[in-house]
Design an enzyme around this catalytic site. Sequence first.
Site, short mmCIF file in Angstrom:
data_model
loop_
_atom_site.label_atom_id
_atom_site.label_comp_id
_atom_site.label_asym_id
_atom_site.label_seq_id
_atom_site.Cartn_x
_atom_site.Cartn_y
_atom_site.Cartn_z
N ASP A 451 -23.09 22.71 -3.96
CA ASP A 451 -22.51 21.52 -4.59
C ASP A 451 -21.44 21.96 -5.60
O ASP A 451 -21.33 23.15 -5.92
CB ASP A 451 -23.66 20.78 -5.30
CG ASP A 451 -23.27 19.37 -5.71
OD1 ASP A 451 -22.19 18.90 -5.34
OD2 ASP A 451 -24.08 18.72 -6.41
N GLU A 454 -15.63 22.37 -5.70
CA GLU A 454 -14.20 21.98 -5.49
C GLU A 454 -13.22 22.92 -6.17
O GLU A 454 -12.08 22.95 -5.73
CB GLU A 454 -13.98 20.56 -6.03
CG GLU A 454 -14.71 19.50 -5.25
CD GLU A 454 -16.23 19.51 -5.41
OE1 GLU A 454 -16.67 19.86 -6.52
OE2 GLU A 454 -16.93 19.21 -4.45
N ASP A 575 -20.79 11.64 -4.17
CA ASP A 575 -21.44 10.73 -5.12
C ASP A 575 -20.98 9.30 -4.90
O ASP A 575 -19.94 8.89 -5.41
CB ASP A 575 -21.16 11.20 -6.55
CG ASP A 575 -21.76 12.57 -6.81
OD1 ASP A 575 -22.59 13.03 -5.99
OD2 ASP A 575 -21.41 13.19 -7.83
#
Length: 945
Positions: A451, A454, A575
């Site tokens: 997770d 990015e 999300d």
Amino acid sequence: MLPRPPPHLLPWRYLVLLFLALAVSSNGVSATAKPKAKAPTPAGFGYKLVSLVQRPNGGGLVGLLQVKRRTSTYGPDIPRLRLFVKHETKDRVRVQITDAEKQRWEVPYDLLPREPSPPLGAATGGAPFTAGEYPGQDLVFTYGRDPFWFAVHRLSTRQPLFNTSRAPLVFKDQYLEVSTRLPGDAALYGLGESTQPGGIKLRPNDPYTLYTTDASAINLNTDLYGSHPVYVDLRNLAGRGVAHAVLLLNSNGMDVFYTGTSLTYKVIGGLLDFYFFAGPTPLAVVDQYTAMIGRPAPMPYWAFGFHQCRWGYHNLSVVEDVVENYWSAQIPLDVIWTDDDHMDARKDFTLSPVNYPRPKLLAFLDKIHARGMKYIVLIDPGINVNDTYGVYQRGMDRDIFIKLDGQPYLAQVWPGPVYFPDFINPDGASWWIDEVRRFHELVPVDGLWIDMNEASNFCTGKCTIPTTHRCPDPTSKEPWLCCLDCKNLTNTRWDEPPYKINASGKSARLGYNTIATSAVHYNGVLEYNAHSLYGFSQAIATHKGLQSIQGKRPFILTRSTFVGSGAYAAHWTGDNKGTWEDLRYSISTMLNFGIFGMPMVGSDICGFYPASPPPLEELCSRWIELGAFYPFSRDHANFASPRQELYQWQSVATSARNALGMRYRLLPYLYTLNYQAHLTGAPVARPLFFSFPDFAPCYGVSNQFLLGAGVMVSPVLQQGASSVDAVFPPGTWYNLFDTTKAVVSTGSGASAVFRLPAPLNEVNVHVHQGTVLPLQRGGTISRDARATPFTLVVAFPLGAEDADAEGAVYVDDDERPAMVLAEGQATYARFHAAVRGGREVTVRSDVAMGSYSMSKGLVIEKITVLGLHGAGKDLAIQVDGADDATAVATSSPYFAAADAAQALRQGEEEDGVEGGRRGVTMEVGGLALPLGKSFTMTWSMHIEA
Ligand SMILES: *[C@@H]1O[C@H](CO)[C@@H](O)[C@H](O)[C@H]1NC(C)=O
Ligand SMILES: *[C@@H]1O[C@H](CO)[C@@H](O)[C@H](O)[C@H]1NC(C)=O
Ligand SMILES: *[C@@H]1O[C@H](CO)[C@@H](O)[C@H](O)[C@H]1NC(C)=O
Ligand SMILES: *[C@@H]1O[C@H](CO)[C@@H](O)[C@H](O)[C@H]1NC(C)=O
Ligand SMILES: *[C@@H]1O[C@H](CO)[C@@H](O)[C@H](O)[C@H]1NC(C)=O
């Protein structure tokens, strides 16, 4: 180590000021003058082609471009460019444009293996190329010399696919611009990742910015977690759908402007490296695309089971409780996850000694593993800066963190201050692989969830650990606020490039809430260039890690993705929020990832963020009815959300047993789609146009989708609805929950929309005529479900006289890393059914590598035939070419009476009961046909008086 800002920046800044001043004064005038369109100042004046040669042995064309007239907008033009064009395969042409003198940044070949382009400056040899066209099998490259432009058209249809002549080519160090004309009726798909409120079809004038960003998925039309600069273009030519795709292989940030009749790329670095994929069907497009970028990773069987997660499973007792509650509610559950709750102070690869003590966790894992269940945990890339933390120490010892000004780049994520490992560095990758191995010795997890890659950073710029306050403050209610001491970085052209992409949907700085773009990776690689590859490189390293220690097929879920990520990992859409809109958006994002070569995808079921007020119960019913058919099906919530496991409400539990019950019956079909995806890139969940490319009314359909070629899901996406309006492409469609209910569509016009009942606990899932669908009995854990007997559902058109149907099933040992059809490891059975004259029925299987299935004792117990009239008689069965008594000795085949059809036909408002006398669903039951042996079964239908 950092390059200094080049001198050209100064004059450029003055120019902009001058331009702004002029713009303001001319606006002042134009208030009274006649409105007159002001031509925008071009960023460049284009190039001319000064030479073009054809390399020997099909090595492509190499040309030299010379800038026509210089500008300083966005920096100086690169004076000489090298053009390279090659038909790399019969259905793929590559057009690459780069600096003729200097090597530029491009996606590293070790991350994305592909055919190399010829080295710069090498004596190209070859003969001058003077022809106007450079044809491949169907794609033709054409060009103009002065100004230089290029185009690609299709030989068979003469259709121009791409033509850059509408605007000058611009090529600066930090600004590339190229633009193509498009026919106004071309339907475009792709260019992600973004949440598209307008549905799957790209909408003119919506912004498409590609740059990996932790902007949550509730931000619309924004550059989200992944970067996929590829689009599919589908055109309906005289009733025939014809598709191709265009990839701009480039990892730098970019804005793409789509107006409906043109598409313009504005890219802040790298090369123009275009790949055109000929199609002409959507399935051929993804086949050609994934042949180049890497085939989708095979997923283990259990990954198609249902998953439950929540951020906020505070301790192991809570997790145990969740598992037991699913069990006692008889709702399927294969995989239980923890977010960061199991960690010690949110540090990767650790366990909380208080809340998740290791001996208890191991005992729990023994128990669930014995049941056939799996456990997955989260890890983030940020490694907590803490001298007592072994993962950190070993990382420092091996010097594998991304650096700024010679020091590891300091950021803040959940554990507080962190450094980011460099997965492009071979040492960084091998350090990570070792940490994965160590963790697996601590906890035998079955998969990993990567997770925040990015990469996400709560701070921006250059930061230090504060001396005046605690960071993180353990009492903080908002641990996601930056608590480091930071200053903005503005002094390099990497932090502040001349052209500003629309980063984070708000034209933010490139380094906003991520790694500073002037930071450097291994070998001097700039974060500016490699930014969008971070999650991709982490997925590759994690995949290597899991595969080497477990020797099993890895399961990895990643948030950040790039071109090629699908070969390593699954994806969820990030999300989202518990709203009806988010429920709807999930379909388009899922379908896009199928196109991106990443078919294992789904959204957080019931929503991640809580909505206020929470419409949760009804929404959650509808969400599981849709989510049960996501390829990746997981319920996940935020710590601030109300509990939303599916057993929390009776009504949701009912919907879940119903929808997931069907999913678990469909597992052999989903798993076969997984195999086909791995072989050919065919998405598991597909837009309708994949099976019906000629049927233009389905081009924009974003509220329904297909699983494979012939199963269609039409969920309810609106609060309070008890029916659903769904598009039905031509043919007969049978409701899988009640096959006596059929929809017969001629596919004409608006009447291809049918209103179907959809009570709260029911979802519409239909199988299309021409399909042989393999089902099993289902269950609550995939390990058990996959051992149960099969039923083949054969769907003929309603009232068929002469028709055929086809299907297949692939079974294997999913512990094996490779998904290959090999004797003893896998079995593939193809099914073909036919009816002739409305009477003679044949169902045949054709088995390859039967021994695996035989060793598992898999059998077919029933064949359900849809669409025929009458009752069966004179059953004859041959197994392996012989009338095989032993194969069916344990069974007593019978025909079950046919049920009457309830067919809804075009133009009928209400449930039309069509021909109550006629049969539609008949069964041959009591069989025990080995799945691993080819068989032929015949019978005839007779109409009873
Ligand atoms: C591209 O555009 C140029 C200039 O308008 C035109 O001459 C050429 O025929 C076009 N080629 C294709 C394949 O569209
Ligand atoms: C686990 O957490 C729950 C909820 O926070 C709490 O009620 C329970 O006492 C805890 N159990 C243990 C064993 O710590
Ligand atoms: C380092 O980690 C240990 C163990 O979790 C913790 O007790 C300590 O406070 C941490 N130190 C810092 C500086 O965060
Ligand atoms: C950094 O820049 C942002 C955006 O321009 C601004 O909002 C913020 O206040 C700046 N931070 C500092 C510490 O100067
Ligand atoms: C940037 O993206 C946001 C979100 O889609 C949009 O509202 C805004 O208009 C875009 N800005 C520019 C300059 O394109």
